[in-house]
Design a protein around this motif. Structure first.
Motif, mmCIF file in Angstrom:
data_model
loop_
_atom_site.group_PDB
_atom_site.id
_atom_site.type_symbol
_atom_site.label_atom_id
_atom_site.label_comp_id
_atom_site.label_asym_id
_atom_site.label_seq_id
_atom_site.Cartn_x
_atom_site.Cartn_y
_atom_site.Cartn_z
ATOM 1 N N PHE A 362 2.517 -4.022 -0.734
ATOM 2 C CA PHE A 362 2.413 -3.312 -2.020
ATOM 3 C C PHE A 362 2.411 -1.803 -1.842
ATOM 4 C CE2 PHE A 362 -1.986 -1.762 -1.881
ATOM 5 C CZ PHE A 362 -2.545 -2.539 -0.868
ATOM 6 N N ARG A 363 2.173 -1.305 -0.605
ATOM 7 C CA ARG A 363 2.164 0.139 -0.396
ATOM 8 C C ARG A 363 3.549 0.621 0.014
ATOM 9 N NH1 ARG A 363 -1.095 2.353 3.648
ATOM 10 N NH2 ARG A 363 -0.777 0.516 4.937
ATOM 11 N N THR A 364 3.863 1.881 -0.324
ATOM 12 C CA THR A 364 5.136 2.477 0.095
ATOM 13 C C THR A 364 4.852 3.851 0.695
ATOM 14 O OG1 THR A 364 5.417 3.388 -2.111
ATOM 15 C CG2 THR A 364 6.532 1.296 -1.673
ATOM 16 N N GLY A 365 5.882 4.476 1.217
ATOM 17 C CA GLY A 365 5.719 5.816 1.796
ATOM 18 C C GLY A 365 5.090 5.746 3.169
ATOM 19 N N ASN A 366 4.366 6.814 3.543
ATOM 20 C CA ASN A 366 3.728 6.873 4.858
ATOM 21 C C ASN A 366 2.603 5.826 4.908
ATOM 22 O OD1 ASN A 366 2.445 7.542 7.236
ATOM 23 N ND2 ASN A 366 2.896 9.724 6.984
ATOM 24 N N LEU A 367 2.734 4.878 5.831
ATOM 25 C CA LEU A 367 1.835 3.715 5.824
ATOM 26 C C LEU A 367 0.608 3.895 6.699
ATOM 27 C CD1 LEU A 367 4.492 0.851 5.974
ATOM 28 C CD2 LEU A 367 3.201 1.640 3.985
ATOM 29 N N LEU A 368 0.591 4.961 7.522
ATOM 30 C CA LEU A 368 -0.548 5.178 8.415
ATOM 31 C C LEU A 368 -1.511 6.177 7.788
ATOM 32 C CD1 LEU A 368 1.422 5.442 11.765
ATOM 33 C CD2 LEU A 368 0.032 3.508 11.006
ATOM 34 N N GLY A 369 -2.753 6.150 8.237
ATOM 35 C CA GLY A 369 -3.726 7.132 7.788
ATOM 36 C C GLY A 369 -3.555 8.434 8.567
ATOM 37 N N ALA A 370 -4.475 9.354 8.353
ATOM 38 C CA ALA A 370 -4.405 10.628 9.070
ATOM 39 C C ALA A 370 -4.722 10.430 10.546
ATOM 40 C CB ALA A 370 -5.397 11.623 8.471
#
Ligand SMILES: [Zn+2]
Length: 370
Positions: A362-370
Motif C-alpha cells: 500500500f506504500r509508494t515512493g521511498n520505502l525505507l526510513g531515514a
C-alpha cells in the motif's frame, strides 16, 4: 587468508582512516561472496558475527575447503565508528554531510549503460562479463572527492563483481529479518531459512541507493532496459541481525554458523551443507510494511514487542501526555509480525516507532526510513 588495509582519502590534516578486508580463496574463483558488517557503525551484532565467521573460514582454509572467493569486511565504516556526540555513538549519519552511511551508493545501471553500447549479444554469460568489465572501468575512473566518498568507493570496488553480497546490519530492537530485492529472493531463501528470519521484506528499488541495492539493482534494471539476456548476476541482501543490544556470543556464533552453512550451499566452501530448516515466515512486500508513527509527542509505552503477530486493530503502543493526561493509542493498520521497534521511549511526530510486516502493498515512493 590475506588482509588488505585500504587507506581512505584524508578529510583533515593529520587524520587518516583505514578499512580492512580479509580475503579467502583464489581471486577470480566462483562463486565470489562479499560480506560486510556494521556499515551503520553502531549496529554491532554483525561485527561479532564476522569475528566468529572469520575463525570458521580460517579453519576451512586450513582444511583446503575454500572453493570460491570470499571477502570479509568486519568493520565497514571506520568514519562512523569514530563518531560520538555527548558520549553516544553516532554511526548512522555522517556528521560532516548528514548523509546516511547506507545511502548514495552509485547507480551502476546508469553508469554502465553508455559503456556497454554495442558490446552485448545473445550469450548471457558473456554479457555478465562485459557488464562487470564496464562496472570496473567506471569504478576505476571514479575520483572520490571526500573521505566518505572514498569509503563508498572502496566498499563497492570490493563487492561489485560478487555473485552474492551480504550486508550485516541490525535494527534498534528487533527479531531476525532481511531486506532483499525481489529478483534476489530465490538465491537468498536458503539464507533466510538458515538464519531463522522472522520477516523478509521484498522490494525492487526501495529508494535511496542503499549498498545492497546498488549491487543487485543494476542487473534486473539492465535486463528490463535492454533486449539482451542478462541474468541476475549479483544477489544481495541487508540482513538485520536482531537489535542493537543483541551482541553476545550465543547469537554471534549461531549467526556465523548460519552464514558458513549458506557459503557451503553456494559452493563457496566445501563440505556437507547443513539441512535447510523450514522458512520461519513468508516473504512480504516492503511496500506492505506499516511504519507506525505517532501524530503527537509523548511518552511511548509499547504494548507489542518484536516477534509479536498482530491482528488488524491490535494495540501497538500508547503515547501519553503527562500534562494534559491524554492517551493516544497506536494500532496495527495491517495484520502481521512486529519485526522491529525503536529503543527510544519518548516519541515526537514523524518518528518511526515500530514496523509491522503486512502482506498487501500500500506504500509508494521511498520505502525505507531515514
Ligand atoms: Zn543499518
Amino acid at each position: 587468508m590475506h588482509r588488505t588495509d585500504h587507506v581512505l582519502r584524508s578529510q583533515s590534516i593529520g587524520s587518516q582512516k583505514t578499512l580492512s578486508s580479509f580475503h579467502f580463496g583464489t581471486p577470480g574463483a566462483r562463486p565470489k561472496v562479499y560480506i560486510q558488517a556494521s556499515l551503520h557503525a553502531e549496529e554491532l551484532p554483525g561485527m561479532l558475527t564476522a569475528y566468529h565467521l572469520r575463525r570458521l573460514l580460517e579453519q576451512a582454509e586450513a582444511q583446503g575447503q575454500i572453493q570460491g572467493e570470499i571477502i570479509l569486511v568486519p568493520m565497514a565504516n571506520p568514519i562512523g565508528l569514530a563518531q560520538r556526540v555527548d558520549h553516544k555513538p553516532m554511526g548512522r549519519f555522517d556528521l560532516n554531510t548528514s548523509e546516511n552511511f547506507n545511502r548514495h551508493f552509485p547507480d551502476l545501471c546508469a553508469a554502465v549503460l553508455p559503456l556497454i553500447e554495442g558490446k552485448l549479444g545473445s550469450d548471457g554469460t558473456a554479457n555478465v562479463t562485459s557488464i562487470r568489465q564496464a562496472m570496473a572501468t567506471h569504478l576505476q575512473a571514479w575520483q572520490p572527492d571526500t573521505e566518505l566518498a572514498s569509503q563508498r568507493k572502496q566498499l563497492v570496488s570490493l563487492a561489485f563483481d560478487a555473485d552474492v553480497v551480504l550486508d550485516l546490519h541490525c535494527d534498534c530492537e528487533a527479531v531476525m529479518h532481511m531486506y532483499t530485492e525481489t529478483p534476489c529472493w530465490p538465491a537468498m531463501e536458503p539464507l533466510a531459512r538458515l538464519l531463522g528470519a522472522r520477516a523478509v521484506l521484498l522490494a525492487k528499488n526501495s529508494g535511496g541507493l542503499s549498498f545492497d541495492e546498488s549491487m543487485s539493482g543494476p542487473w534486473w534494471q539492465l535486463a528490463e532496459k535492454l533486449p539482451f539476456p542478462i541474468p541476475q548476476a549479483c544477489a544481495s541482501t541487508t540482513v538485520e541481525l536482531r537489535g542493537e543490544g543483541d551482541v553476545n556470543h550465543t547469537f554471534g556464533k549461531a549467526d556465523a554458523s548460519a552464514l558458513f552453512g549458506y557459503l557451503q550451499h553456494l559452493g563457496a566452501v566445501g563440505g556437507e551443507p547443513p539441512a535447510l530448516p523450514e522458512l520461519a515466515c513468508a516473504a512480504t512486500p516492503l511496500a506492505g510494511a506499516q511504519f507506525v508513527k505517532s501524530p503527537v509527542p509523548g511518552l511511548l509505552v509499547f504494548a507489542a514487542k518484536p516477534g509479536d503477530r498482530l491482528a488488524l486493530g491490535d494495540l501497538v503502543a500508547e503515547i501519553i501526555d503527562p500534562i494534559s493526561g491524554t492517551v493516544h493509542a497506536l494500532r496495527a493498520e495491517v495484520p502481521g509480525v512486529v519485526y522491529a521497534r525503536t529503543t527510544e521511549r519518548y516519541a515526537t511526530p514523524g518518528d518511526d516507532l515500530a514496523n509491522i510486516a503486512g502482506s498487501v502493498p500500500f506504500r509508494t515512493g521511498n520505502l525505507l526510513g531515514a
